[in-house]
Motif scaffolding. Structure first.
Motif, PDB file in Angstrom:
ATOM      1  N   VAL A 245       0.840  -1.199   0.000  1.00  0.00           N
ATOM      2  CA  VAL A 245       0.000   0.000   0.000  1.00  0.00           C
ATOM      3  C   VAL A 245       0.878   1.254   0.000  1.00  0.00           C
ATOM      4  CG1 VAL A 245      -1.713   1.308   1.320  1.00  0.00           C
ATOM      5  CG2 VAL A 245      -1.932  -1.167   1.119  1.00  0.00           C
ATOM      6  N   ALA A 246       1.961   1.235   0.789  1.00  0.00           N
ATOM      7  CA  ALA A 246       2.893   2.369   0.801  1.00  0.00           C
ATOM      8  C   ALA A 246       3.542   2.542  -0.568  1.00  0.00           C
ATOM      9  CB  ALA A 246       3.961   2.156   1.870  1.00  0.00           C
TER      10      ALA A 246
ATOM     11  N   GLU B  16       9.262   3.727   1.459  1.00  0.00           N
ATOM     12  CA  GLU B  16       8.447   4.056   0.285  1.00  0.00           C
ATOM     13  C   GLU B  16       7.911   5.486   0.344  1.00  0.00           C
ATOM     14  OE1 GLU B  16       8.369   2.241  -2.254  1.00  0.00           O
ATOM     15  OE2 GLU B  16       9.240   0.413  -1.387  1.00  0.00           O
ATOM     16  N   GLY B  17       8.251   6.237   1.407  1.00  0.00           N
ATOM     17  CA  GLY B  17       7.836   7.630   1.507  1.00  0.00           C
ATOM     18  C   GLY B  17       6.500   7.856   2.183  1.00  0.00           C
ATOM     19  N   ALA B  18       5.898   6.809   2.710  1.00  0.00           N
ATOM     20  CA  ALA B  18       4.615   6.932   3.390  1.00  0.00           C
ATOM     21  C   ALA B  18       4.814   6.985   4.897  1.00  0.00           C
ATOM     22  CB  ALA B  18       3.701   5.758   3.025  1.00  0.00           C
ATOM     23  N   ALA B  19       3.820   7.478   5.606  1.00  0.00           N
ATOM     24  CA  ALA B  19       3.814   7.448   7.071  1.00  0.00           C
ATOM     25  C   ALA B  19       3.089   6.188   7.537  1.00  0.00           C
ATOM     26  CB  ALA B  19       3.124   8.693   7.620  1.00  0.00           C
ATOM     27  N   ALA B  20       3.330   5.828   8.803  1.00  0.00           N
ATOM     28  CA  ALA B  20       2.730   4.613   9.366  1.00  0.00           C
ATOM     29  C   ALA B  20       1.972   4.963  10.643  1.00  0.00           C
ATOM     30  CB  ALA B  20       3.811   3.575   9.674  1.00  0.00           C
ATOM     31  N   SER B  21       0.745   4.482  10.715  1.00  0.00           N
ATOM     32  CA  SER B  21      -0.090   4.666  11.901  1.00  0.00           C
ATOM     33  C   SER B  21      -0.528   3.301  12.403  1.00  0.00           C
ATOM     34  CB  SER B  21      -1.318   5.516  11.548  1.00  0.00           C
ATOM     35  OG  SER B  21      -2.173   5.669  12.664  1.00  0.00           O
ATOM     36  N   ILE B  22      -0.948   3.237  13.656  1.00  0.00           N
ATOM     37  CA  ILE B  22      -1.491   1.995  14.200  1.00  0.00           C
ATOM     38  C   ILE B  22      -2.740   2.334  15.010  1.00  0.00           C
ATOM     39  CG2 ILE B  22       0.018   2.054  16.244  1.00  0.00           C
ATOM     40  CD1 ILE B  22       0.080  -1.071  16.029  1.00  0.00           C
ATOM     41  N   GLN B  23      -3.783   1.560  14.773  1.00  0.00           N
ATOM     42  CA  GLN B  23      -5.034   1.744  15.512  1.00  0.00           C
ATOM     43  C   GLN B  23      -4.981   0.948  16.812  1.00  0.00           C
ATOM     44  OE1 GLN B  23      -8.781  -0.349  14.514  1.00  0.00           O
ATOM     45  NE2 GLN B  23      -9.525   1.674  13.910  1.00  0.00           N
ATOM     46  N   LEU B  24      -5.303   1.622  17.918  1.00  0.00           N
ATOM     47  CA  LEU B  24      -5.246   1.018  19.241  1.00  0.00           C
ATOM     48  C   LEU B  24      -6.645   0.980  19.845  1.00  0.00           C
ATOM     49  CD1 LEU B  24      -2.128   2.968  20.556  1.00  0.00           C
ATOM     50  CD2 LEU B  24      -2.160   0.677  19.540  1.00  0.00           C
ATOM     51  N   GLY B  25      -7.007  -0.164  20.408  1.00  0.00           N
ATOM     52  CA  GLY B  25      -8.334  -0.260  20.995  1.00  0.00           C
ATOM     53  C   GLY B  25      -8.480  -1.447  21.914  1.00  0.00           C
ATOM     54  N   HIS B  26      -9.670  -1.559  22.463  1.00  0.00           N
ATOM     55  CA  HIS B  26     -10.048  -2.672  23.331  1.00  0.00           C
ATOM     56  C   HIS B  26     -11.449  -3.082  22.911  1.00  0.00           C
ATOM     57  CE1 HIS B  26     -11.262  -4.946  26.867  1.00  0.00           C
ATOM     58  NE2 HIS B  26     -10.035  -4.838  27.381  1.00  0.00           N
ATOM     59  N   CYS B  27     -11.660  -4.380  22.727  1.00  0.00           N
ATOM     60  CA  CYS B  27     -12.935  -4.847  22.183  1.00  0.00           C
ATOM     61  C   CYS B  27     -14.071  -4.779  23.192  1.00  0.00           C
ATOM     62  CB  CYS B  27     -12.794  -6.272  21.665  1.00  0.00           C
ATOM     63  SG  CYS B  27     -12.533  -7.493  22.971  1.00  0.00           S
ATOM     64  N   GLY B  28     -13.759  -4.638  24.488  1.00  0.00           N
ATOM     65  CA  GLY B  28     -14.818  -4.656  25.485  1.00  0.00           C
ATOM     66  C   GLY B  28     -15.502  -6.007  25.527  1.00  0.00           C
ATOM     67  N   ASN B  29     -16.832  -5.987  25.426  1.00  0.00           N
ATOM     68  CA  ASN B  29     -17.584  -7.236  25.605  1.00  0.00           C
ATOM     69  C   ASN B  29     -17.557  -8.160  24.400  1.00  0.00           C
ATOM     70  OD1 ASN B  29     -19.459  -6.178  23.754  1.00  0.00           O
ATOM     71  ND2 ASN B  29     -20.899  -5.534  25.344  1.00  0.00           N
ATOM     72  N   MET B  30     -16.943  -7.760  23.293  1.00  0.00           N
ATOM     73  CA  MET B  30     -16.989  -8.561  22.069  1.00  0.00           C
ATOM     74  C   MET B  30     -15.801  -9.513  21.968  1.00  0.00           C
ATOM     75  SD  MET B  30     -18.797  -6.191  19.241  1.00  0.00           S
ATOM     76  CE  MET B  30     -17.900  -4.670  19.510  1.00  0.00           C
ATOM     77  N   SER B  31     -15.734 -10.434  22.920  1.00  0.00           N
ATOM     78  CA  SER B  31     -14.673 -11.425  22.916  1.00  0.00           C
ATOM     79  C   SER B  31     -15.182 -12.692  23.589  1.00  0.00           C
ATOM     80  CB  SER B  31     -13.430 -10.884  23.625  1.00  0.00           C
ATOM     81  OG  SER B  31     -12.330 -11.746  23.446  1.00  0.00           O
ATOM     82  N   HIS B  32     -14.256 -13.600  23.845  1.00  0.00           N
ATOM     83  CA  HIS B  32     -14.573 -14.852  24.527  1.00  0.00           C
ATOM     84  C   HIS B  32     -13.347 -15.254  25.340  1.00  0.00           C
ATOM     85  CE1 HIS B  32     -15.607 -19.109  25.130  1.00  0.00           C
ATOM     86  NE2 HIS B  32     -16.846 -18.727  24.939  1.00  0.00           N
ATOM     87  N   LYS B  33     -13.584 -15.933  26.444  1.00  0.00           N
ATOM     88  CA  LYS B  33     -12.477 -16.323  27.318  1.00  0.00           C
ATOM     89  C   LYS B  33     -11.399 -17.088  26.561  1.00  0.00           C
ATOM     90  CE  LYS B  33     -11.464 -18.675  31.684  1.00  0.00           C
ATOM     91  NZ  LYS B  33     -12.028 -19.423  32.837  1.00  0.00           N
ATOM     92  N   SER B  34     -11.785 -17.883  25.589  1.00  0.00           N
ATOM     93  CA  SER B  34     -10.813 -18.677  24.824  1.00  0.00           C
ATOM     94  C   SER B  34      -9.863 -17.790  24.018  1.00  0.00           C
ATOM     95  CB  SER B  34     -11.541 -19.632  23.877  1.00  0.00           C
ATOM     96  OG  SER B  34     -12.331 -18.910  22.945  1.00  0.00           O
ATOM     97  N   ILE B  35     -10.238 -16.544  23.779  1.00  0.00           N
ATOM     98  CA  ILE B  35      -9.408 -15.620  23.005  1.00  0.00           C
ATOM     99  C   ILE B  35      -8.706 -14.609  23.904  1.00  0.00           C
ATOM    100  CG2 ILE B  35      -9.454 -13.780  21.274  1.00  0.00           C
ATOM    101  CD1 ILE B  35     -11.762 -15.324  19.930  1.00  0.00           C
ATOM    102  N   CYS B  36      -9.470 -13.995  24.828  1.00  0.00           N
ATOM    103  CA  CYS B  36      -8.892 -12.904  25.623  1.00  0.00           C
ATOM    104  C   CYS B  36      -8.346 -13.359  26.969  1.00  0.00           C
ATOM    105  CB  CYS B  36      -9.914 -11.796  25.817  1.00  0.00           C
ATOM    106  SG  CYS B  36     -11.323 -12.238  26.852  1.00  0.00           S
ATOM    107  N   GLY B  37      -8.537 -14.644  27.311  1.00  0.00           N
ATOM    108  CA  GLY B  37      -7.922 -15.190  28.519  1.00  0.00           C
ATOM    109  C   GLY B  37      -8.646 -14.913  29.812  1.00  0.00           C
ATOM    110  N   CYS B  38      -9.842 -14.304  29.730  1.00  0.00           N
ATOM    111  CA  CYS B  38     -10.603 -14.010  30.943  1.00  0.00           C
ATOM    112  C   CYS B  38     -12.071 -13.852  30.553  1.00  0.00           C
ATOM    113  CB  CYS B  38     -10.098 -12.727  31.611  1.00  0.00           C
ATOM    114  SG  CYS B  38     -10.295 -11.250  30.580  1.00  0.00           S
ATOM    115  N   LEU B  39     -12.938 -13.745  31.544  1.00  0.00           N
ATOM    116  CA  LEU B  39     -14.311 -13.399  31.247  1.00  0.00           C
ATOM    117  C   LEU B  39     -14.314 -12.014  30.613  1.00  0.00           C
ATOM    118  CD1 LEU B  39     -17.328 -14.289  31.684  1.00  0.00           C
ATOM    119  CD2 LEU B  39     -17.290 -12.849  33.727  1.00  0.00           C
TER     120      LEU B  39
END
Length: 408
Positions: A46-47, A92-115
Protein backbone atom coordinates in the motif's frame (compact mmCIF):
# COMPACT_ATOMS: atom_id res chain seq x y z
CA UNK A 1 -11.49 23.29 -8.61
CA UNK A 2 -7.86 22.25 -8.54
CA UNK A 3 -7.58 18.83 -6.85
CA UNK A 4 -6.18 18.81 -3.31
CA UNK A 5 -5.62 15.07 -3.42
CA UNK A 6 -1.89 15.11 -4.06
CA UNK A 7 -1.04 18.10 -1.88
CA UNK A 8 0.61 17.64 1.56
CA UNK A 9 -1.51 17.82 4.70
CA UNK A 10 -0.62 18.31 8.37
CA UNK A 11 -2.15 16.20 11.14
CA UNK A 12 -0.75 17.53 14.38
CA UNK A 13 3.06 17.30 14.15
CA UNK A 14 2.90 14.96 11.14
CA UNK A 15 2.98 15.96 7.47
CA UNK A 16 1.62 13.48 4.92
CA UNK A 17 2.78 13.54 1.32
CA UNK A 18 -0.83 13.44 0.10
CA UNK A 19 -4.33 13.24 1.56
CA UNK A 20 -4.94 9.49 1.36
CA UNK A 21 -4.84 7.13 4.34
CA UNK A 22 -5.27 3.39 4.35
CA UNK A 23 -8.06 2.94 6.88
CA UNK A 24 -7.72 0.62 9.86
CA UNK A 25 -9.69 -2.19 8.21
CA UNK A 26 -8.86 -5.33 10.20
CA UNK A 27 -6.37 -7.46 8.25
CA UNK A 28 -6.53 -10.67 10.35
CA UNK A 29 -2.88 -11.26 9.46
CA UNK A 30 -1.40 -11.73 12.93
CA UNK A 31 -1.63 -15.40 13.96
CA UNK A 32 -0.61 -15.78 17.59
CA UNK A 33 -1.24 -12.03 18.06
CA UNK A 34 2.13 -11.12 16.54
CA UNK A 35 2.95 -9.25 13.30
CA UNK A 36 3.56 -11.52 10.34
CA UNK A 37 5.44 -11.19 7.06
CA UNK A 38 2.04 -11.14 5.37
CA UNK A 39 1.08 -8.04 7.38
CA UNK A 40 4.37 -6.35 6.49
CA UNK A 41 4.06 -7.23 2.81
CA UNK A 42 0.52 -5.90 2.60
CA UNK A 43 1.26 -2.54 4.23
CA UNK A 44 4.45 -2.23 2.21
CA UNK A 45 2.42 -2.77 -0.98
CA UNK A 46 0.00 0.00 0.00
CA UNK A 47 2.89 2.37 0.80
CA UNK A 48 4.54 1.47 -2.50
CA UNK A 49 1.17 2.13 -4.14
CA UNK A 50 1.36 5.82 -3.21
CA UNK A 51 -0.73 6.23 -0.06
CA UNK A 52 0.05 9.12 2.27
CA UNK A 53 -0.25 6.97 5.40
CA UNK A 54 -1.14 3.35 6.04
CA UNK A 55 -2.82 2.24 9.27
CA UNK A 56 -2.19 -1.11 10.93
CA UNK A 57 -5.56 -2.15 12.26
CA UNK A 58 -7.14 -2.93 15.57
CA UNK A 59 -4.22 -3.65 17.87
CA UNK A 60 -5.42 -4.61 21.36
CA UNK A 61 -4.00 -2.45 24.14
CA UNK A 62 -3.98 -5.46 26.50
CA UNK A 63 -4.85 -9.15 26.41
CA UNK A 64 -8.44 -8.66 27.58
CA UNK A 65 -8.94 -6.40 24.56
CA UNK A 66 -8.50 -9.17 21.99
CA UNK A 67 -11.47 -10.07 19.77
CA UNK A 68 -9.66 -12.49 17.44
CA UNK A 69 -6.82 -14.96 17.56
CA UNK A 70 -5.29 -13.31 14.45
CA UNK A 71 -5.22 -9.83 16.00
CA UNK A 72 -2.26 -7.78 17.24
CA UNK A 73 -1.74 -7.53 20.98
CA UNK A 74 0.56 -4.66 22.01
CA UNK A 75 3.42 -5.87 24.19
CA UNK A 76 7.22 -5.38 24.16
CA UNK A 77 8.08 -8.62 22.35
CA UNK A 78 6.28 -7.58 19.14
CA UNK A 79 8.08 -4.24 18.82
CA UNK A 80 10.94 -5.56 16.60
CA UNK A 81 8.45 -7.06 14.14
CA UNK A 82 6.47 -3.83 14.01
CA UNK A 83 9.70 -1.87 13.52
CA UNK A 84 10.39 -3.92 10.38
CA UNK A 85 6.96 -2.95 9.09
CA UNK A 86 7.34 0.78 9.78
CA UNK A 87 10.83 0.79 8.26
CA UNK A 88 9.44 -0.80 5.08
CA UNK A 89 6.62 1.76 4.90
CA UNK A 90 8.96 4.70 5.50
CA UNK A 91 11.32 3.56 2.74
CA UNK A 92 8.45 4.06 0.29
CA UNK A 93 7.84 7.63 1.51
CA UNK A 94 4.61 6.93 3.39
CA UNK A 95 3.81 7.45 7.07
CA UNK A 96 2.73 4.61 9.37
CA UNK A 97 -0.09 4.67 11.90
CA UNK A 98 -1.49 2.00 14.20
CA UNK A 99 -5.03 1.74 15.51
CA UNK A 100 -5.25 1.02 19.24
CA UNK A 101 -8.33 -0.26 20.99
CA UNK A 102 -10.05 -2.67 23.33
CA UNK A 103 -12.93 -4.85 22.18
CA UNK A 104 -14.82 -4.66 25.48
CA UNK A 105 -17.58 -7.24 25.61
CA UNK A 106 -16.99 -8.56 22.07
CA UNK A 107 -14.67 -11.43 22.92
CA UNK A 108 -14.57 -14.85 24.53
CA UNK A 109 -12.48 -16.32 27.32
CA UNK A 110 -10.81 -18.68 24.82
CA UNK A 111 -9.41 -15.62 23.01
CA UNK A 112 -8.89 -12.90 25.62
CA UNK A 113 -7.92 -15.19 28.52
CA UNK A 114 -10.60 -14.01 30.94
CA UNK A 115 -14.31 -13.40 31.25
CA UNK A 116 -14.88 -10.54 28.77
CA UNK A 117 -15.30 -7.11 30.32
CA UNK A 118 -17.35 -4.15 29.23
CA UNK A 119 -19.08 -1.01 30.38
CA UNK A 120 -21.78 -3.18 32.00
CA UNK A 121 -22.37 -6.80 32.95
CA UNK A 122 -24.65 -8.91 30.81
CA UNK A 123 -24.67 -11.44 27.99
CA UNK A 124 -23.23 -10.81 24.54
CA UNK A 125 -24.72 -12.78 21.64
CA UNK A 126 -21.78 -11.75 19.45
CA UNK A 127 -19.47 -14.33 21.07
CA UNK A 128 -21.77 -15.65 22.77
CA UNK A 129 -20.64 -15.17 26.37
CA UNK A 130 -21.42 -13.60 29.73
CA UNK A 131 -19.70 -10.26 30.32
CA UNK A 132 -18.45 -8.59 33.49
CA UNK A 133 -18.87 -4.85 33.90
CA UNK A 134 -15.63 -3.08 34.78
CA UNK A 135 -15.47 -1.63 38.27
CA UNK A 136 -14.77 2.09 38.60
CA UNK A 137 -11.46 1.36 40.35
CA UNK A 138 -10.31 -0.70 37.33
CA UNK A 139 -10.81 2.10 34.81
CA UNK A 140 -7.62 4.11 35.52
CA UNK A 141 -5.50 1.01 34.85
CA UNK A 142 -7.47 0.25 31.70
CA UNK A 143 -6.87 3.82 30.51
CA UNK A 144 -3.15 3.45 31.25
CA UNK A 145 -3.11 0.47 28.88
CA UNK A 146 -3.84 2.90 26.06
CA UNK A 147 -0.90 5.08 27.05
CA UNK A 148 1.42 2.08 27.34
CA UNK A 149 0.35 0.92 23.88
CA UNK A 150 1.21 4.36 22.48
CA UNK A 151 4.70 4.14 23.99
CA UNK A 152 5.23 0.78 22.33
CA UNK A 153 3.99 2.23 19.04
CA UNK A 154 6.54 5.04 19.30
CA UNK A 155 9.30 2.50 20.01
CA UNK A 156 8.17 0.57 16.92
CA UNK A 157 8.56 3.65 14.72
CA UNK A 158 4.94 4.65 14.12
CA UNK A 159 4.27 8.27 13.18
CA UNK A 160 0.69 8.28 14.43
CA UNK A 161 -1.83 6.37 16.49
CA UNK A 162 -5.55 6.05 15.88
CA UNK A 163 -7.60 5.55 19.04
CA UNK A 164 -10.66 3.40 18.35
CA UNK A 165 -13.62 5.04 20.07
CA UNK A 166 -16.33 3.74 17.74
CA UNK A 167 -18.07 0.67 16.34
CA UNK A 168 -19.28 -0.63 19.70
CA UNK A 169 -15.86 -1.43 21.18
CA UNK A 170 -14.94 -0.52 24.76
CA UNK A 171 -14.80 3.29 24.62
CA UNK A 172 -17.88 3.23 22.40
CA UNK A 173 -19.64 0.94 24.90
CA UNK A 174 -19.18 3.62 27.55
CA UNK A 175 -20.38 6.37 25.21
CA UNK A 176 -23.50 4.63 23.94
CA UNK A 177 -26.70 4.75 26.03
CA UNK A 178 -27.53 1.32 24.58
CA UNK A 179 -24.59 -0.40 26.28
CA UNK A 180 -23.92 1.91 29.24
CA UNK A 181 -26.47 1.41 32.01
CA UNK A 182 -24.09 2.21 34.84
CA UNK A 183 -25.36 3.91 37.99
CA UNK A 184 -22.02 5.44 39.00
CA UNK A 185 -20.15 8.51 37.76
CA UNK A 186 -19.37 6.74 34.45
CA UNK A 187 -23.02 6.23 33.46
CA UNK A 188 -26.20 8.19 32.92
CA UNK A 189 -25.81 11.59 31.24
CA UNK A 190 -23.41 12.05 28.32
CA UNK A 191 -20.98 14.01 30.50
CA UNK A 192 -20.59 10.91 32.67
CA UNK A 193 -20.44 8.52 29.73
CA UNK A 194 -17.52 10.51 28.30
CA UNK A 195 -15.42 10.19 31.46
CA UNK A 196 -13.71 6.93 30.47
CA UNK A 197 -12.94 8.33 27.01
CA UNK A 198 -11.41 11.39 28.66
CA UNK A 199 -9.24 9.17 30.90
CA UNK A 200 -7.98 7.20 27.90
CA UNK A 201 -7.26 10.35 25.91
CA UNK A 202 -5.36 11.86 28.83
CA UNK A 203 -3.06 8.83 28.90
CA UNK A 204 -2.70 8.80 25.11
CA UNK A 205 -1.80 12.48 24.89
CA UNK A 206 0.79 12.17 27.67
CA UNK A 207 2.39 9.24 25.86
CA UNK A 208 2.44 10.78 22.38
CA UNK A 209 4.24 13.93 23.48
CA UNK A 210 5.11 16.41 20.71
CA UNK A 211 6.12 14.09 17.89
CA UNK A 212 3.21 11.72 17.20
CA UNK A 213 -0.13 12.47 15.59
CA UNK A 214 -3.28 11.34 17.38
CA UNK A 215 -6.36 10.46 15.36
CA UNK A 216 -9.58 9.16 16.92
CA UNK A 217 -12.11 7.02 15.09
CA UNK A 218 -15.57 7.80 16.42
CA UNK A 219 -19.20 7.14 15.60
CA UNK A 220 -21.39 9.85 14.14
CA UNK A 221 -24.32 7.49 14.83
CA UNK A 222 -24.46 4.03 16.36
CA UNK A 223 -26.87 3.07 13.58
CA UNK A 224 -29.78 1.61 15.55
CA UNK A 225 -32.64 2.81 17.74
CA UNK A 226 -31.52 3.47 21.30
CA UNK A 227 -27.88 4.03 20.36
CA UNK A 228 -25.91 7.27 20.32
CA UNK A 229 -27.15 9.61 17.63
CA UNK A 230 -25.69 12.60 15.86
CA UNK A 231 -26.64 15.23 18.46
CA UNK A 232 -24.63 13.50 21.19
CA UNK A 233 -21.89 12.49 18.76
CA UNK A 234 -21.27 16.14 17.91
CA UNK A 235 -20.70 16.82 21.60
CA UNK A 236 -18.31 13.84 21.78
CA UNK A 237 -16.39 15.25 18.81
CA UNK A 238 -16.05 18.63 20.49
CA UNK A 239 -14.83 16.94 23.68
CA UNK A 240 -12.22 14.99 21.73
CA UNK A 241 -10.98 18.26 20.27
CA UNK A 242 -10.66 19.62 23.82
CA UNK A 243 -8.89 16.41 24.85
CA UNK A 244 -6.16 17.16 22.31
CA UNK A 245 -6.94 14.87 19.36
CA UNK A 246 -5.25 16.09 16.17
CA UNK A 247 -7.90 14.67 13.82
CA UNK A 248 -11.17 12.75 13.94
CA UNK A 249 -12.04 9.84 11.66
CA UNK A 250 -15.82 10.00 11.18
CA UNK A 251 -17.51 6.61 11.05
CA UNK A 252 -20.62 4.89 12.39
CA UNK A 253 -22.23 1.58 13.31
CA UNK A 254 -21.97 -1.07 16.00
CA UNK A 255 -20.30 -4.37 15.16
CA UNK A 256 -22.57 -6.30 17.53
CA UNK A 257 -25.83 -4.54 16.65
CA UNK A 258 -25.53 -2.85 13.25
CA UNK A 259 -22.46 -4.31 11.50
CA UNK A 260 -23.48 -3.47 7.94
CA UNK A 261 -24.16 0.13 8.93
CA UNK A 262 -20.36 0.29 9.25
CA UNK A 263 -19.54 -1.39 5.95
CA UNK A 264 -22.75 -1.27 3.86
CA UNK A 265 -23.97 -3.79 1.36
CA UNK A 266 -24.87 -7.39 2.13
CA UNK A 267 -22.95 -9.93 4.21
CA UNK A 268 -22.35 -13.15 2.20
CA UNK A 269 -23.59 -15.57 4.86
CA UNK A 270 -22.73 -18.77 2.99
CA UNK A 271 -19.19 -17.52 2.50
CA UNK A 272 -18.86 -16.53 6.16
CA UNK A 273 -20.03 -19.93 7.41
CA UNK A 274 -17.92 -21.80 4.84
CA UNK A 275 -14.77 -20.65 6.65
CA UNK A 276 -16.04 -21.19 10.21
CA UNK A 277 -14.56 -24.04 12.27
CA UNK A 278 -17.22 -24.29 14.99
CA UNK A 279 -20.00 -26.57 13.65
CA UNK A 280 -22.80 -25.25 15.86
CA UNK A 281 -21.93 -21.62 15.20
CA UNK A 282 -21.75 -22.36 11.48
CA UNK A 283 -25.23 -23.90 11.62
CA UNK A 284 -26.70 -21.07 13.71
CA UNK A 285 -25.30 -18.29 11.50
CA UNK A 286 -26.47 -20.04 8.34
CA UNK A 287 -29.92 -20.40 9.88
CA UNK A 288 -30.43 -16.86 11.22
CA UNK A 289 -27.54 -14.87 9.73
CA UNK A 290 -29.70 -12.78 7.41
CA UNK A 291 -31.76 -11.62 10.41
CA UNK A 292 -28.69 -11.08 12.64
CA UNK A 293 -26.77 -9.18 9.95
CA UNK A 294 -29.35 -7.31 7.84
CA UNK A 295 -28.07 -5.62 4.71
CA UNK A 296 -27.80 -1.83 4.40
CA UNK A 297 -27.69 -0.40 0.84
CA UNK A 298 -24.27 0.69 -0.40
CA UNK A 299 -23.68 3.99 -2.11
CA UNK A 300 -20.42 5.74 -2.74
CA UNK A 301 -19.42 8.05 0.15
CA UNK A 302 -22.32 6.76 2.26
CA UNK A 303 -21.31 8.71 5.40
CA UNK A 304 -20.87 12.04 3.63
CA UNK A 305 -24.20 13.66 4.56
CA UNK A 306 -23.56 13.11 8.28
CA UNK A 307 -19.88 14.01 7.99
CA UNK A 308 -20.77 17.40 6.48
CA UNK A 309 -22.68 18.24 9.68
CA UNK A 310 -19.48 17.62 11.65
CA UNK A 311 -17.53 19.74 9.16
CA UNK A 312 -19.90 22.63 9.78
CA UNK A 313 -19.91 22.22 13.58
CA UNK A 314 -16.12 21.84 13.92
CA UNK A 315 -14.59 24.42 11.58
CA UNK A 316 -11.12 24.26 13.18
CA UNK A 317 -10.83 20.49 13.67
CA UNK A 318 -9.04 18.35 11.07
CA UNK A 319 -11.55 15.73 9.88
CA UNK A 320 -10.83 12.53 7.97
CA UNK A 321 -13.63 11.11 5.84
CA UNK A 322 -14.06 7.32 5.62
CA UNK A 323 -16.80 5.21 4.05
CA UNK A 324 -17.37 3.94 0.52
CA UNK A 325 -14.72 5.80 -1.47
CA UNK A 326 -13.82 3.98 -4.69
CA UNK A 327 -13.25 6.73 -7.28
CA UNK A 328 -11.08 9.80 -7.71
CA UNK A 329 -14.12 11.89 -8.66
CA UNK A 330 -15.80 11.26 -5.29
CA UNK A 331 -12.55 11.67 -3.36
CA UNK A 332 -12.03 15.08 -4.97
CA UNK A 333 -15.62 15.99 -4.06
CA UNK A 334 -15.05 15.03 -0.42
CA UNK A 335 -11.78 16.95 -0.16
CA UNK A 336 -13.31 20.01 -1.80
CA UNK A 337 -16.09 19.86 0.81
CA UNK A 338 -13.47 20.71 3.42
CA UNK A 339 -12.16 17.40 4.74
CA UNK A 340 -8.42 17.29 5.37
CA UNK A 341 -7.92 13.68 4.26
CA UNK A 342 -9.75 10.52 3.19
CA UNK A 343 -9.43 6.93 4.33
CA UNK A 344 -9.97 3.85 2.16
CA UNK A 345 -10.14 0.20 3.19
CA UNK A 346 -11.69 -2.17 0.66
CA UNK A 347 -10.44 -0.09 -2.28
CA UNK A 348 -6.82 -0.57 -1.19
CA UNK A 349 -7.37 -4.25 -0.48
CA UNK A 350 -8.68 -4.68 -4.00
CA UNK A 351 -5.91 -2.52 -5.47
CA UNK A 352 -2.97 -1.53 -3.23
CA UNK A 353 -1.65 0.72 -6.01
CA UNK A 354 -4.91 2.64 -6.43
CA UNK A 355 -3.44 5.93 -5.19
CA UNK A 356 -0.72 5.87 -7.83
CA UNK A 357 -3.32 5.06 -10.49
CA UNK A 358 -5.42 8.03 -9.38
CA UNK A 359 -2.36 10.20 -9.89
CA UNK A 360 -2.10 8.96 -13.46
CA UNK A 361 -5.84 8.83 -14.29
CA UNK A 362 -8.21 11.67 -13.40
CA UNK A 363 -11.23 9.35 -13.72
CA UNK A 364 -9.69 6.37 -11.94
CA UNK A 365 -12.10 4.01 -10.19
CA UNK A 366 -11.08 0.87 -8.33
CA UNK A 367 -12.56 -2.50 -9.22
CA UNK A 368 -14.05 -3.35 -5.82
CA UNK A 369 -17.53 -4.78 -6.47
CA UNK A 370 -18.79 -4.61 -2.87
CA UNK A 371 -19.58 -8.29 -2.41
CA UNK A 372 -18.03 -8.11 1.11
CA UNK A 373 -16.31 -11.46 0.56
CA UNK A 374 -13.23 -9.94 2.22
CA UNK A 375 -15.19 -9.20 5.40
CA UNK A 376 -16.94 -12.59 5.52
CA UNK A 377 -13.56 -14.32 5.25
CA UNK A 378 -11.83 -11.98 7.70
CA UNK A 379 -13.41 -13.45 10.83
CA UNK A 380 -11.68 -16.81 10.30
CA UNK A 381 -8.84 -16.25 7.81
CA UNK A 382 -7.01 -13.21 6.53
CA UNK A 383 -8.79 -10.34 4.81
CA UNK A 384 -8.48 -10.96 1.08
CA UNK A 385 -10.29 -9.90 -2.10
CA UNK A 386 -11.90 -12.78 -4.02
CA UNK A 387 -10.61 -11.27 -7.28
CA UNK A 388 -6.99 -12.00 -6.27
CA UNK A 389 -7.08 -15.44 -4.66
CA UNK A 390 -4.67 -18.20 -5.61
CA UNK A 391 -7.20 -20.90 -4.78
CA UNK A 392 -10.38 -21.65 -6.71
CA UNK A 393 -13.56 -20.83 -4.81
CA UNK A 394 -16.31 -23.46 -4.48
CA UNK A 395 -19.11 -22.97 -6.97
CA UNK A 396 -21.67 -22.16 -4.25
CA UNK A 397 -19.53 -19.24 -3.01
CA UNK A 398 -18.97 -17.95 -6.53
CA UNK A 399 -22.72 -17.96 -7.08
CA UNK A 400 -23.38 -16.07 -3.84
CA UNK A 401 -20.76 -13.43 -4.67
CA UNK A 402 -22.10 -12.98 -8.20
CA UNK A 403 -25.67 -12.55 -6.90
CA UNK A 404 -24.60 -9.89 -4.40
CA UNK A 405 -22.52 -8.03 -7.00
CA UNK A 406 -25.49 -7.96 -9.39
CA UNK A 407 -27.63 -6.32 -6.72
CA UNK A 408 -24.95 -3.68 -6.17
Amino acid sequence: MVSKLFTPVNIGPLTLRNRTIRSAAFESMCPGNVPSKQLLDYHHSVAEGGVGMTTVAYAAVCQSGLSFDRQLWMRPEIVPGLRELTDAVHKEGAAASIQLGHCGNMSHKSICGCLPVGACSGFNLYSPTFVRGLRADELPEMARNYGNAVRLAREAGFDAVEVHAGHGYLISQFLSPSTNHRKDEFGGCLENRMRFMDMCMDEVMKATGNDMAVLVKMNMRDGFKGGMDIDEALLVAKRLQQDGAHALVLSGGFVSKAPMYVMRGEMPIRTMTHYMDCWWLKYMVRLVGKMMIPSVPFKEAYFLDDALKFRMALPDMPLVYVGGLVSRDKIDEVLNAGFEAVQMGRALLNEPGFVNRMKAEENARCNCRHSNYCIARMYTLDMACHQHLDEELPRCLKREIEEIEKKG
